[in-house]
Design an enzyme around this catalytic site. Sequence first.
Site, PDB file in Angstrom:
ATOM      1  N   GLY A  46       0.844  -1.191   0.000  1.00  0.00           N
ATOM      2  CA  GLY A  46       0.000   0.000   0.000  1.00  0.00           C
ATOM      3  C   GLY A  46       0.878   1.238   0.000  1.00  0.00           C
ATOM      4  N   LEU A  95       6.675   1.658   4.671  1.00  0.00           N
ATOM      5  CA  LEU A  95       7.778   2.094   3.809  1.00  0.00           C
ATOM      6  C   LEU A  95       8.404   3.389   4.324  1.00  0.00           C
ATOM      7  CD1 LEU A  95       6.125   1.294   0.367  1.00  0.00           C
ATOM      8  CD2 LEU A  95       7.973   0.021   1.489  1.00  0.00           C
TER       9      LEU A  95
HETATM   10  O1  GNR Z   1       4.081  -2.612   2.493  1.00  0.00           O
HETATM   11  C1  GNR Z   1       3.471  -2.473   3.558  1.00  0.00           C
HETATM   12  N1  GNR Z   1       3.193  -3.567   4.308  1.00  0.00           N
HETATM   13  C2  GNR Z   1       2.339  -3.545   5.389  1.00  0.00           C
HETATM   14  C3  GNR Z   1       2.359  -4.633   6.250  1.00  0.00           C
HETATM   15  C4  GNR Z   1       1.517  -4.670   7.342  1.00  0.00           C
HETATM   16  C5  GNR Z   1       0.645  -3.634   7.574  1.00  0.00           C
HETATM   17  C6  GNR Z   1       0.634  -2.538   6.742  1.00  0.00           C
HETATM   18  C7  GNR Z   1       1.476  -2.484   5.653  1.00  0.00           C
HETATM   19  S1  GNR Z   1       1.423  -1.114   4.585  1.00  0.00           S
HETATM   20  C8  GNR Z   1       3.079  -1.129   4.018  1.00  0.00           C
HETATM   21  C9  GNR Z   1       3.315  -0.050   2.983  1.00  0.00           C
HETATM   22  C10 GNR Z   1       3.104   1.297   3.609  1.00  0.00           C
HETATM   23  O2  GNR Z   1       3.895   1.841   4.317  1.00  0.00           O
HETATM   24  N2  GNR Z   1       1.965   1.886   3.377  1.00  0.00           N
HETATM   25  O3  GNR Z   1       1.703   3.077   3.934  1.00  0.00           O
HETATM   26 NI    NI Z   2       2.819   3.126   5.775  1.00  0.00          NI
END
Ligand code: GNR
Ligand code: NI
Length: 168
Positions: A46, A95
């Site tokens: 995401g 991220l």
């Molecule tokens: O890549 C992502 N993995 C994830 C794993 C567990 C709960 C939420 C996430 S979102 C994250 C990417 C991100 O930072 N989105 O804002």
């Molecule tokens: Ni995030």
Amino acid sequence: MAIREILTVPNPVLKQVSEPVAAVDDALRGLMDDMLETMYDAPGIGLAAIQIGVPKRVIVMDLAREGEDKQPRFFVNPEIVWVSDDTQGYEEGCLSVPEYYDEVQRPSQVKLRYLNYQGEQIEEDADGLFAVCIQHEMDHLNGVLFIDHLSRLKREQAVKKVRKLRAA
Ligand code: GNR
Ligand code: NI
């Protein structure tokens, strides 16, 4: 399409509250295309626009597993209109907080309303990883990171770890 730089803590831009989008037009679709490419490159499941420094209420997501066909999803001006009383704990990462993972408790099910890539209004129920991810992303739109749900000690440890990572 272009890969954009992902901001990391403690960048104060990540604390901004993002603004609603006025119209789903080609310019916005261009932003969403860049976000998707940036997310796939990272890789992540995401991404909220504020993570590339754009304070608009836009999220991209793809929960397909490795080897499965891609399932890109786009959420413009998303709203959570209902949450369940029961909660689930999930080991989250972000991220914008690279290489730090910890468990966060959130409602297990939510009901969403949003505009899709075409600007159509959609209502949808989410559970499991979808519910976790959409709540994590909607937090970003409000300037909230998953580490803000942890103790101050853990939050400070997370930021310290990212600073070290950046310095290395
Ligand atoms: O890549 C992502 N993995 C994830 C794993 C567990 C709960 C939420 C996430 S979102 C994250 C990417 C991100 O930072 N989105 O804002
Ligand atoms: Ni995030």
